[in-house]
Design an enzyme around this catalytic site. Structure first.
Site, PDB file in Angstrom:
ATOM      1  N   HIS A  20     -12.112  -1.307  -3.433  1.00 41.52           N
ATOM      2  CA  HIS A  20     -10.711  -1.019  -3.764  1.00 41.52           C
ATOM      3  C   HIS A  20      -9.795  -1.577  -2.672  1.00 41.52           C
ATOM      4  CE1 HIS A  20      -7.029   1.167  -4.667  1.00 41.52           C
ATOM      5  NE2 HIS A  20      -7.542   1.409  -5.861  1.00 41.52           N
TER       6      HIS A  20
ATOM      7  N   ASP B  66      -6.012   1.267 -14.476  1.00 34.75           N
ATOM      8  CA  ASP B  66      -5.489   1.696 -13.180  1.00 34.75           C
ATOM      9  C   ASP B  66      -4.637   2.962 -13.320  1.00 34.75           C
ATOM     10  OD1 ASP B  66      -5.250   1.622 -10.454  1.00 34.75           O
ATOM     11  OD2 ASP B  66      -3.762   0.031 -10.394  1.00 34.75           O
TER      12      ASP B  66
END
Length: 317
Positions: free
Chosen positions: A149, A272
């Protein structure tokens, strides 16, 4: 978790936690029950893979990171247990304690986690540091992917490259507007250049945001392969060891480029959530841009099933 990060000294703090608290983000992040399922239904999402919001436990001292990682994984596993047909989870790993991180990955997979989410560095140690090799060896042996990430750049880089604006503009420039993605792409590229995938050819990583800019620079980064003594080109590692998610960026031009430089079995749908919230109609419109029905079906479900070991009775969307 957030309180532990906020309690860190200024030089170790992660200002990106402020983004978790904008609007109703925090409420939505904390809701991993019926409210989360309702939001999924509104978007047409059949299954969602949960993960801890940035920066996870990665900035914390080992003693704090180990306990909080275990707690996060237990909470995630319990949420999956309540909604087994709708949720899966990525493990949080205490990367400031590499031995504990490898052990926690094994424990979390035993709880049902389908992979792990990590960040590009812990303190001043990059993800490719040899101390983390056991984590990648465990992931490869378990057949579970590692999601890299984005992470806010170190404060010294922020001062040099992202300062000179009002605080929120500086934060946006260093995170979602640019810096996050450079950091994640660099972490993945360093893993490749370090020879991680030569040592662990079955290891799979996941990059969000259409590859965190890396897919757009393969012609240049391929030149690193020879000088680093790699067995293959960087492009070949990307095509065989990396999966790419859309992260709610439903731009047909990005899709077309991804299909040109990698293959359709490497692409994964993701929204997301809750930071990006495309509507069901936005998603459906985007899916019309796939060249074939097979490519579209792999993107919305088949590739995730295969990568994360999700049974055929469940879809990723």
């Amino acid at each position: 978790m957030t309180s532990a990060v906020k309690a860190l000294p200024a030089e170790r703090s992660d200002d990106s936690v402020a983004l978790d608290e904008l609007g109703d983000n925090l409420e939505r992040l904390n809701e991993i029950g019926d409210g989360r399922i309702a939001a999924m239904d509104a978007q047409g999402i059949d299954m969602q893979i949960l993960s801890l919001a940035p920066p996870g436990t990665q900035p914390l001292d080992a003693a704090d990171a180990v306990g909080l990682s275990r707690r996060a994984n237990d909470i995630a596993a319990a949420a999956v247990g309540r909604h087994p047909s709708r949720l899966r989870a990525l493990a949080t790993l205490p990367m400031s304690s590499p031995d504990a991180a490898a052990s926690e990955l094994e424990r979390a997979v035993g709880l049902g986690c389908v992979g792990a989410m990590v960040y590009g560095r812990s303190g001043d140690k990059p993800l490719d540091d040899p101390r983390y090799d056991d984590v990648f060896a465990s992931a490869a042996a378990l057949g579970r992917p590692i999601f890299i990430h984005p992470q806010i750049p170190p404060r010294s880089i922020r001062r040099a490259a992202y300062s000179g604006f009002d605080p929120m503009t500086e934060l946006g420039l260093a995170t979602f507007g640019w810096g996050w993605h450079i950091e994640a792409a660099t972490a993945a590229l360093r893993l490749i250049v370090r020879g991680t995938f030569d040592r662990h050819p079955n290891l799979q990583i996941v990059l969000g945001h259409w590859g965190e800019l890396l897919l757009f620079w393969l012609d240049r980064v391929d030149s690193l392969s020879r000088v680093a003594g790699l067995e293959r080109t960087v492009t070949e590692y990307v095509r065989s060891n990396c999966h790419i998610t859309s992260s709610g960026m439903l731009n047909p031009a990005l899709l077309r480029h991804a299909l040109e430089v990698t293959t359709s079995d490497r692409l994964l749908f993701s929204t997301d959530y809750p930071f990006q919230r495309p509507s069901r109609s936005d998603i459906d419109a985007f899916l019309t841009h796939f060249p074939t029905d097979d490519d579209r079906d792999r993107f919305i479900a088949g590739n995730a099933r295969a990568l994360f070991g999700i049974g055929d009775e469940h879809a990723a969307r």
